[in-house]
Design an enzyme around this catalytic site. Structure first.
Site, PDB file in Angstrom:
ATOM      1  N   LYS A 116       7.593 -12.326  22.465  1.00  0.00           N
ATOM      2  CA  LYS A 116       6.658 -11.497  23.239  1.00  0.00           C
ATOM      3  C   LYS A 116       7.063 -11.474  24.712  1.00  0.00           C
ATOM      4  O   LYS A 116       6.278 -11.781  25.603  1.00  0.00           O
ATOM      5  CB  LYS A 116       5.225 -12.000  23.062  1.00  0.00           C
ATOM      6  CG  LYS A 116       4.696 -11.845  21.640  1.00  0.00           C
ATOM      7  CD  LYS A 116       3.231 -12.253  21.525  1.00  0.00           C
ATOM      8  CE  LYS A 116       2.718 -12.035  20.119  1.00  0.00           C
ATOM      9  NZ  LYS A 116       3.344 -12.935  19.122  1.00  0.00           N
ATOM     10  N   VAL A 117       8.294 -11.102  24.934  1.00  0.00           N
ATOM     11  CA  VAL A 117       8.883 -11.152  26.269  1.00  0.00           C
ATOM     12  C   VAL A 117       8.059 -10.293  27.229  1.00  0.00           C
ATOM     13  O   VAL A 117       7.778  -9.123  26.949  1.00  0.00           O
ATOM     14  CB  VAL A 117      10.340 -10.672  26.230  1.00  0.00           C
ATOM     15  CG1 VAL A 117      10.995 -10.873  27.591  1.00  0.00           C
ATOM     16  CG2 VAL A 117      11.122 -11.417  25.151  1.00  0.00           C
ATOM     17  N   ASP A 145       8.177 -10.415  31.218  1.00  0.00           N
ATOM     18  CA  ASP A 145       8.491 -10.848  32.577  1.00  0.00           C
ATOM     19  C   ASP A 145       9.134  -9.687  33.325  1.00  0.00           C
ATOM     20  O   ASP A 145       9.189  -8.566  32.821  1.00  0.00           O
ATOM     21  CB  ASP A 145       9.419 -12.067  32.533  1.00  0.00           C
ATOM     22  CG  ASP A 145       9.146 -13.048  33.669  1.00  0.00           C
ATOM     23  OD1 ASP A 145       9.096 -12.593  34.827  1.00  0.00           O
ATOM     24  OD2 ASP A 145       9.001 -14.244  33.397  1.00  0.00           O
ATOM     25  N   ILE A 146       9.619  -9.942  34.521  1.00  0.00           N
ATOM     26  CA  ILE A 146      10.319  -8.903  35.265  1.00  0.00           C
ATOM     27  C   ILE A 146      11.651  -8.608  34.592  1.00  0.00           C
ATOM     28  O   ILE A 146      12.168  -9.420  33.815  1.00  0.00           O
ATOM     29  CB  ILE A 146      10.523  -9.308  36.740  1.00  0.00           C
ATOM     30  CG1 ILE A 146      11.424 -10.542  36.844  1.00  0.00           C
ATOM     31  CG2 ILE A 146       9.179  -9.533  37.420  1.00  0.00           C
ATOM     32  CD1 ILE A 146      11.837 -10.867  38.268  1.00  0.00           C
ATOM     33  N   SER A 173      -3.059  -8.642  16.950  1.00  0.00           N
ATOM     34  CA  SER A 173      -3.982  -8.623  15.808  1.00  0.00           C
ATOM     35  C   SER A 173      -5.231  -9.473  15.998  1.00  0.00           C
ATOM     36  O   SER A 173      -6.173  -9.355  15.228  1.00  0.00           O
ATOM     37  CB  SER A 173      -3.246  -9.097  14.548  1.00  0.00           C
ATOM     38  OG  SER A 173      -2.682 -10.385  14.763  1.00  0.00           O
ATOM     39  N   GLY A 221      -1.182 -10.044  10.908  1.00  0.00           N
ATOM     40  CA  GLY A 221      -2.616 -10.154  10.655  1.00  0.00           C
ATOM     41  C   GLY A 221      -3.001 -10.138   9.191  1.00  0.00           C
ATOM     42  O   GLY A 221      -4.181 -10.220   8.850  1.00  0.00           O
ATOM     43  N   GLY A 280      -3.447 -11.791   5.582  1.00  0.00           N
ATOM     44  CA  GLY A 280      -3.639 -13.154   5.069  1.00  0.00           C
ATOM     45  C   GLY A 280      -4.713 -13.892   5.822  1.00  0.00           C
ATOM     46  O   GLY A 280      -5.901 -13.546   5.742  1.00  0.00           O
ATOM     47  N   GLY A 325      -7.127 -11.933   7.783  1.00  0.00           N
ATOM     48  CA  GLY A 325      -7.987 -11.032   7.025  1.00  0.00           C
ATOM     49  C   GLY A 325      -7.420  -9.667   6.691  1.00  0.00           C
ATOM     50  O   GLY A 325      -8.055  -8.882   5.983  1.00  0.00           O
ATOM     51  N   GLY A 385       2.117 -15.322   7.843  1.00  0.00           N
ATOM     52  CA  GLY A 385       2.508 -16.668   8.212  1.00  0.00           C
ATOM     53  C   GLY A 385       1.789 -17.743   7.437  1.00  0.00           C
ATOM     54  O   GLY A 385       2.268 -18.223   6.406  1.00  0.00           O
TER      55      GLY A 385
END
Length: 213
Positions: free
Chosen positions: A64-65, A67-68, A119, A173, A175, A178, A194
């Site tokens: 989830k990068v 930054d600048i 999610s 999301g 499993g 829900g 996951g």
């Protein structure tokens, strides 16, 4: 990116022994895994190469990068140099930051996934109001891969309508949070699962059951 059985395993465990144990049980059913900070920070970036070499997985790094641009460039370079096939970056940081990741993905011939909306419930307050604009920015930038939630199918459909039928959407999301794989896959191209798999006493059976829910 083609994903076997339309399931991506989110391997958010903390040791290589546990990661390998789970992968051994599901490798015949799954060919793509997503790893994030838990495993990478616990054991190091070499886990990317190790899992690819041992199982032949395609690996998406969910960092989830956000930054600048110059920092994003470094993060993306390290990630792809260790063999990652894809990298997830946030879009809310803007075009210049996303472009740094996109350019590095192109340099390595790999995939960039633009995160439009997450999610979990908290995403409704800050991310959801700008998610459509993030998706539109991605289209303008020529990005083909997106992350959009399985927990809110109306929002997933909104994102699909923006990015188009030919874009590749993966959805977290399903499993534990829900989301339904069956319903999600009517809109997205692959689901991310996951805890329902890696916390199961029988991961192999858990994978089989995902698509029936």
């Amino acid at each position: 990116m083609i994903v076997k059985n339309n399931i991506i395993l989110a391997l958010d465990v903390m040791t290589m022994d546990e990661a390998i144990n789970i992968c051994e049980k599901v490798s015949k059913q799954i060919d793509t895994i997503k790893i994030g900070y838990p495993l990478t920070l616990a054991v190091g970036t070499n886990c990317i190469e190790q899992l690819k070499d041992q199982f032949g997985f395609k690996i998406i790094c969910d960092y989830k990068v956000a930054d600048i641009g110059p920092t994003n460039d470094k993060i993306a370079d390290i990630t792809f140099s260790h063999g990652a096939d894809g990298l997830i970056c946030h879009g809310f940081v803007g075009k210049d930051s996303v472009e740094a990741c996109l350019n590095k993905a192109k340099e390595y011939g790999k995939d960039l996934f633009l995160l439009t909306e997450m999610s979990h419930p908290g995403a409704k307050k800050f991310l959801q109001p700008v998610a459509d604009d993030i998706a539109k920015m991605g289209v303008e930038m020529g990005i083909n891969n997106y992350v959009a939630p399985a927990t809110r199918l109306d929002r997933l459909q909104d994102i699909r309508n923006i990015v188009g039928k030919d874009a590749f959407i993966i959805s977290p999301g399903v499993g534990a949070q829900g989301g339904s794989a069956k319903e999600t896959l009517k809109i997205s191209d692959a689901v991310i699962v996951g805890r329902s798999i890696y916390q199961s006493n029988n991961p192999e059976e858990a994978v089989k059951n995902i698509l029936n829910k």
